[in-house]
Design a protein around this motif. Structure first.
Motif, short mmCIF file in Angstrom:
data_model
loop_
_atom_site.label_atom_id
_atom_site.label_comp_id
_atom_site.label_asym_id
_atom_site.label_seq_id
_atom_site.Cartn_x
_atom_site.Cartn_y
_atom_site.Cartn_z
N THR A 195 -3.18 -8.15 -7.94
CA THR A 195 -3.27 -6.74 -8.28
C THR A 195 -2.60 -6.51 -9.62
O THR A 195 -1.48 -7.00 -9.85
CB THR A 195 -2.58 -5.86 -7.21
OG1 THR A 195 -3.14 -6.17 -5.93
CG2 THR A 195 -2.76 -4.38 -7.49
N ALA B 260 0.82 -1.21 0.00
CA ALA B 260 0.00 0.00 0.00
C ALA B 260 0.86 1.26 0.00
O ALA B 260 0.49 2.26 -0.62
CB ALA B 260 -0.94 -0.01 1.20
N VAL C 13 -4.66 -1.00 -10.38
CA VAL C 13 -4.12 0.25 -9.86
C VAL C 13 -3.32 0.90 -10.97
O VAL C 13 -2.44 0.27 -11.56
CB VAL C 13 -3.18 -0.01 -8.65
CG1 VAL C 13 -2.56 1.28 -8.17
CG2 VAL C 13 -3.92 -0.72 -7.54
N GLY D 230 -0.17 3.36 -3.06
CA GLY D 230 -1.13 4.39 -2.69
C GLY D 230 -2.51 3.83 -2.38
O GLY D 230 -3.46 4.59 -2.19
N CYS D 231 -2.64 2.51 -2.36
CA CYS D 231 -3.90 1.85 -2.01
C CYS D 231 -3.58 0.41 -1.65
O CYS D 231 -2.46 -0.05 -1.82
CB CYS D 231 -4.90 1.93 -3.16
SG CYS D 231 -4.38 1.04 -4.62
N GLY D 232 -4.58 -0.29 -1.17
CA GLY D 232 -4.38 -1.67 -0.76
C GLY D 232 -4.27 -2.63 -1.93
O GLY D 232 -4.67 -2.32 -3.05
N THR E 54 -7.62 -6.41 -8.25
CA THR E 54 -7.70 -4.95 -8.26
C THR E 54 -6.79 -4.41 -9.35
O THR E 54 -5.72 -4.96 -9.60
CB THR E 54 -7.24 -4.40 -6.89
OG1 THR E 54 -8.12 -4.90 -5.89
CG2 THR E 54 -7.26 -2.89 -6.85
#
Length: 108
Positions: free
Chosen positions: A24, A12, A56, A16-18, A54
């Motif tokens: 990911t 993170a 990103v 900048g995020c999980g 996710t």
């Protein structure tokens, strides 16, 4: 998706995020990169199809230290991370959907 990576881990703090629950997709982009826009749509679509994945997107110009650390030489560059944030695949240029899905198979 080409090339295995050296086992680098990202979390993170770097993203900048999980992380995604299962994997990911990290995309390094730049503002005037047409293939980056197409890659963004493709990765968002794949992330929406696969539960626990996710997507990103990182602005390469705004994160030059990370770009240098990861040896990102052009945009788009896509890293596939497993659930622990370990880089399992890396590709430069606009990826094909089938290649992204296959790379995710290694990560999950």
């Amino acid at each position: 998706m080409r090339g295995r990576d050296d086992g680098t881990r990202l979390g993170a703090a770097e993203l900048g995020c999980g992380l995604g629950e299962r994997a990911t997709l990290v995309q390094f982009s730049s503002a005037f990169c047409a293939p980056c826009r197409a890659t963004r749509r493709l990765l968002a679509e794949v992330a929406g199809m696969v539960p626990g994945v996710t997507h990103v997107e990182i602005d390469a110009e705004a994160h030059l230290d990370l770009v240098r650390e990861l040896r990102i030489l052009k945009t788009p560059t896509v890293l596939v991370l497993d659930a622990d944030g370990r880089v399992v695949r890396r590709a430069t240029g606009q990826p094909r959907k089938a290649d992204v899905i296959a790379a995710l198979g290694e990560a999950v």
